[in-house]
Scaffold this active site. Structure first.
Site, PDB file in Angstrom:
ATOM      1  N   GLY A  17       0.825  -1.193   0.000  1.00 10.64           N
ATOM      2  CA  GLY A  17       0.000   0.000   0.000  1.00 10.64           C
ATOM      3  C   GLY A  17       0.857   1.238   0.000  1.00 10.64           C
ATOM      4  N   GLY A  19       0.513   5.964   0.107  1.00 13.65           N
ATOM      5  CA  GLY A  19      -0.206   7.191  -0.165  1.00 13.65           C
ATOM      6  C   GLY A  19       0.741   8.236  -0.710  1.00 13.65           C
ATOM      7  N   GLY A  20       0.302   9.497  -0.646  1.00 12.82           N
ATOM      8  CA  GLY A  20       1.120  10.563  -1.182  1.00 12.82           C
ATOM      9  C   GLY A  20       2.374  10.822  -0.381  1.00 12.82           C
ATOM     10  N   MET A  21       2.397  10.407   0.909  1.00 13.24           N
ATOM     11  CA  MET A  21       3.538  10.731   1.755  1.00 13.24           C
ATOM     12  C   MET A  21       4.451   9.539   1.987  1.00 13.24           C
ATOM     13  SD  MET A  21       3.552  12.513   5.543  1.00 13.24           S
ATOM     14  CE  MET A  21       3.049  11.070   6.462  1.00 13.24           C
ATOM     15  N   ALA A  22       3.915   8.334   2.014  1.00 12.09           N
ATOM     16  CA  ALA A  22       4.726   7.174   2.390  1.00 12.09           C
ATOM     17  C   ALA A  22       4.257   5.934   1.635  1.00 12.09           C
ATOM     18  CB  ALA A  22       4.632   6.936   3.896  1.00 12.09           C
ATOM     19  N   VAL A  24       3.980   1.571   2.049  1.00  9.91           N
ATOM     20  CA  VAL A  24       3.879   0.542   3.085  1.00  9.91           C
ATOM     21  C   VAL A  24       4.296  -0.798   2.490  1.00  9.91           C
ATOM     22  CG1 VAL A  24       2.381  -0.605   4.750  1.00  9.91           C
ATOM     23  CG2 VAL A  24       1.997   1.805   4.200  1.00  9.91           C
ATOM     24  N   LYS A  39       6.249   1.239   7.187  1.00  7.84           N
ATOM     25  CA  LYS A  39       5.871   2.438   6.429  1.00  7.84           C
ATOM     26  C   LYS A  39       7.130   3.265   6.213  1.00  7.84           C
ATOM     27  CE  LYS A  39       1.978   4.682   6.978  1.00  7.84           C
ATOM     28  NZ  LYS A  39       0.883   5.552   7.465  1.00  7.84           N
ATOM     29  N   ASP A 133      -8.521  12.291  10.727  1.00 10.82           N
ATOM     30  CA  ASP A 133      -8.556  11.787   9.348  1.00 10.82           C
ATOM     31  C   ASP A 133      -9.247  10.425   9.303  1.00 10.82           C
ATOM     32  OD1 ASP A 133      -8.168  11.913   6.645  1.00 10.82           O
ATOM     33  OD2 ASP A 133      -6.111  11.197   6.681  1.00 10.82           O
TER      34      ASP A 133
END
Length: 693
Positions: A17, A19-22, A24, A39, A133
């Site tokens: 997985g 996202g925009g920052m990290a 996984v 992560k 969030d």
């Protein structure tokens, strides 16, 4: 990064997985022999202090919590520029994937999931942590049904200051609370609002607020009501809908006051006696009747004759007698009052008849309203004004597929009579409101495609241009159209420039190169050579030349900016021995020319070329060997292409016959050839005998 081992302990096995920052990864903890999730902060953010602080804050926030419905944090670390968090590995799926595949969910399943999330929030709020969030993407559900809340990346500890600074809004806009969207202080009730949206989405399969841009969605959170869940899915029990309605109140004071209170309501909402309870009502939803604008009906023509003239009220006080000019009284005459009243009535009736007649003359006439549907807005305005009508403001606009811009598609009062001067409401076609292009740079290719397809872009209109880059493979590097440019999703062709990782190339051969030559080669190949990576050691290579390279040998594949270590010879080892010899060779036939080739092997290498010569008489050739305790020398002589002699040169100490040292200034860092080293000059004839001169 797959295959890399962080801190010598966490072996990255597969990417699961991101996202925009990290990103996984599934990893194996080599020390405890268990699977973990790691992560890793994206490489492009490693030097951004804000992202690094947010990344560390996630670990700190989650590590302070210990609850069966919150993902546990095991470790935090940094290897050079790589920041990572080690956490509990959940074998399952996130809630967003479940909603996408199975929504709407059954009420009992949705309530069970929500109750576990609520239990986790209750624990977090008790420890003064606001998640901020909550969304399906951050809810993991294991194969055993256990719900886990994760991603505390924008969580904040509750302090005396506000949690969200004015003008700084962070989070997922579709799950914002109204106060979060305004950028004011957010607290426990903001998390409960987001949880209400998650429950709404599980039960209906849709989000309560959608829009063409994040700003429009945020405004809907602030201003607009949402469609009640039971209108979307009539199978939702009223008691469960009441939970959603209360959690999603725009006024925080009307929501649940705590996660504990909401959790208690969820535990009982599916009890039989509650399933059909009345819908929850709030006094703030009822408008104040006294504040409503009153609508006064217009006077119709058939009502005009019903208007009565006001009665003339005449006081008769002291009318029984009047005073004459002489101050004497006399009885009033009986006919005076009826005569005056009659005259007044006649005058009033005449005035009323005149007013009605004048009013009729000034009243607008009824005129047939022409039908303007299908005409351009300009033509419709001109014709309606020419017919004596006005254009109602504002003109309404709608998007109609296949219809040109500024064409009248609807109007009121068409083909019927209306008073002159009446306003005519027109509805006109318009182009579709174009959304801005989202910022896709830094996202993965899959994330970018999902975002574009959700906006209506056809999959076939999404092109990619791979290029070598230090970013993770499939990371979006650039985009056309650029961010924030308006575009039509149904027709737009989007091209994404994506990373295909760093370009690998064969490692150059540095052996036997001088230090300067090796440095120049590495610079030309965009490889790193730090001063502390130049190691000088004795070797059997000539002084100042490279005799070893690491981590890649010649022709092994490397990527740009790889750090290289070179080993440079500082001279021969102390136990080396230099042997000077004289090779005497005769031609095959005296007086005729023979081609002589000499090869030798010693500690510096094998089958070294000692020179090629043409002789017609017996000739001697000098040759020097470097011998080591572990490797003897050998000389091979070729005459006219045939091996005529192979002579071994052992590593042994032979005292010089003149008992004087034979200095060896040419060997730096090794042993000089003298009486103490056994160095000597010998003669090697073609018959194989070694003799001392």
């Amino acid at each position: 990064m797959i295959g890399l081992t962080l801190s010598g302990r966490y072996e990255l096995l597969a990417r699961v997985g991101g996202g925009g920052m990290a990103l996984v990864y599934k990893a194996r903890d080599l020390l405890l022999n268990r699977f973990v999730a790691v992560k890793v902060l994206r490489q492009q953010f490693t030097h951004d202090d804000d992202f690094v602080k947010r990344f560390r804050r996630e670990a700190q926030a989650a590590a302070s919590l210990s609850h069966p419905n919150i993902v546990s944090i095991y470790d935090v670390g940094q290897v050079e520029d790589t920041h990572y968090i080690v956490m509990e590995f959940i074998d399952g799926a996130n809630l967003n994937e479940i909603i996408r595949d199975r929504a709407p969910l059954q009420a009992d399943e949705a309530v069970r999931i929500t109750a576990q999330i609520c239990d986790a929030l209750e624990h977090a709020h008790y420890n003064q942590i606001i998640h901020r969030d909550i969304k399906p993407h951050n809810i993991l559900i294991g194969n055993n049904g256990r719900v886990k809340v994760t991603d505390f990346g924008i969580a904040r500890a509750v302090t005396s200051s506000t949690i969200t600074q004015t003008g700084s809004v962070i989070g997922s806009v579709h799950y914002f609370s109204p106060e979060h969207a305004k950028g004011v202080a957010t607290g426990e009730k903001s998390d409960l609002y987001s949880l209400g949206i998650v429950l709404y989405q599980m039960l209906t399969g849709r989000l309560p607020f959608l829009g063409e841009s994040p700003i429009s969605v945020a405004l809907k959170h602030l201003q607009e009501p949402f469609e009640q869940p039971r209108k979307v899915n009539p199978y939702i029990p009223q008691s469960v809908e009441n939970v959603i309605l209360r959690a999603m109140r725009k006024n925080p004071q009307e929501r649940y006051q705590s996660a504990r209170e909401m959790h208690a309501d969820l535990e009982t909402c599916l009890q039989p006696q509650r399933l059909n309870e009345p819908a929850v009502q709030y006094s703030s939803d009822e408008d104040n009747e006294e504040d409503k604008t009153k609508v006064i009906p217009a006077i119709r023509p058939d009502m005009r004759n019903t208007i009565e003239a006001p009665a003339v009220k005449v006081s008769n006080a002291n009318n029984e007698e009047r005073w004459n000019s002489e101050g004497l009284t006399e009885q009033k005459r009986k006919w005076v009052l009826p005569t005056v009243l009659g005259a007044l009535a006649v005058i009033l009736i005449a005035v009323l008849i005149w007013a009605v007649s004048a009013l009729k003359q000034q009243m607008p006439q009824d005129v047939l309203v022409p039908d303007m549907v299908g005409k351009t807005l300009t033509d419709a305005k001109e014709q309606l004004i020419a017919a004596g009508f006005t254009i109602a403001e504002p003109i309404l606009y709608e998007v109609v597929e296949g219809k040109e811009k500024d064409i009248v598609i609807k109007q009121d009062k068409a083909n019927m009579e209306a008073k002159e001067g009446s306003p005519i409401q027109l509805t006109v076609s318009k182009d579709k409101d174009l959304p801005p292009m989202p910022d896709l740079i830094g996202k993965t290719l899959d994330e970018a495609k999902v975002a574009l397809i959700e906006m209506g872009v056809k999959p076939g209109n999404i092109g990619t241009t791979p290029e070598f880059d230090q970013s993770e493979p499939d990371t979006v590097l650039d985009q056309v159209p650029p961010k924030d440019e308006l575009f039509n999703p149904t027709t737009a062709v989007v091209n994404l420039k994506i990373s295909k990782g760093e370009e690998a190339f064969p490692m150059p051969d540095l052996l036997k190169k001088t230090e300067a030559e090796a440095r120049a080669i590495l610079i030309s190949k965009n490889l790193k050579l730090k001063e502390d990576k130049i190691i000088r050691e004795p070797s059997y290579f000539p002084k100042g030349t490279v005799f070893k390279q690491f981590p890649a040998e010649k022709d092994e594949m490397v990527t740009p900016q790889t750090e290289i270590t070179i080993y440079v010879s500082s001279g021969y080892p102390a136990d080396s021995r230099k042997q000077d010899l004289s090779i005497t060779v005769s031609p095959a036939v005296a007086g005729k020319t023979s081609k002589i080739k000499i090869e030798y092997s010693d500690a510096t290498g094998d089958n070294i070329d000692g020179g090629t010569y043409k002789i017609s008489s017996t000739t001697s050739f000098p040759i020097t060997l470097i011998l080591s305790p572990s490797k003897d020398g050998q000389i091979t002589i070729y005459r006219d292409g045939q091996v005529v002699q192979t002579e071994p040169v052992p590593y042994l100490v032979i005292p010089a016959t003149n008992n004087s040292p034979d200095p060896d200034p040419g060997v730096d860092g090794g042993a000089a050839s003298g009486d103490n080293q056994g160095g000597e000059e010998g003669s090697v004839p073609v018959d194989g005998e070694i003799t001392n001169p």
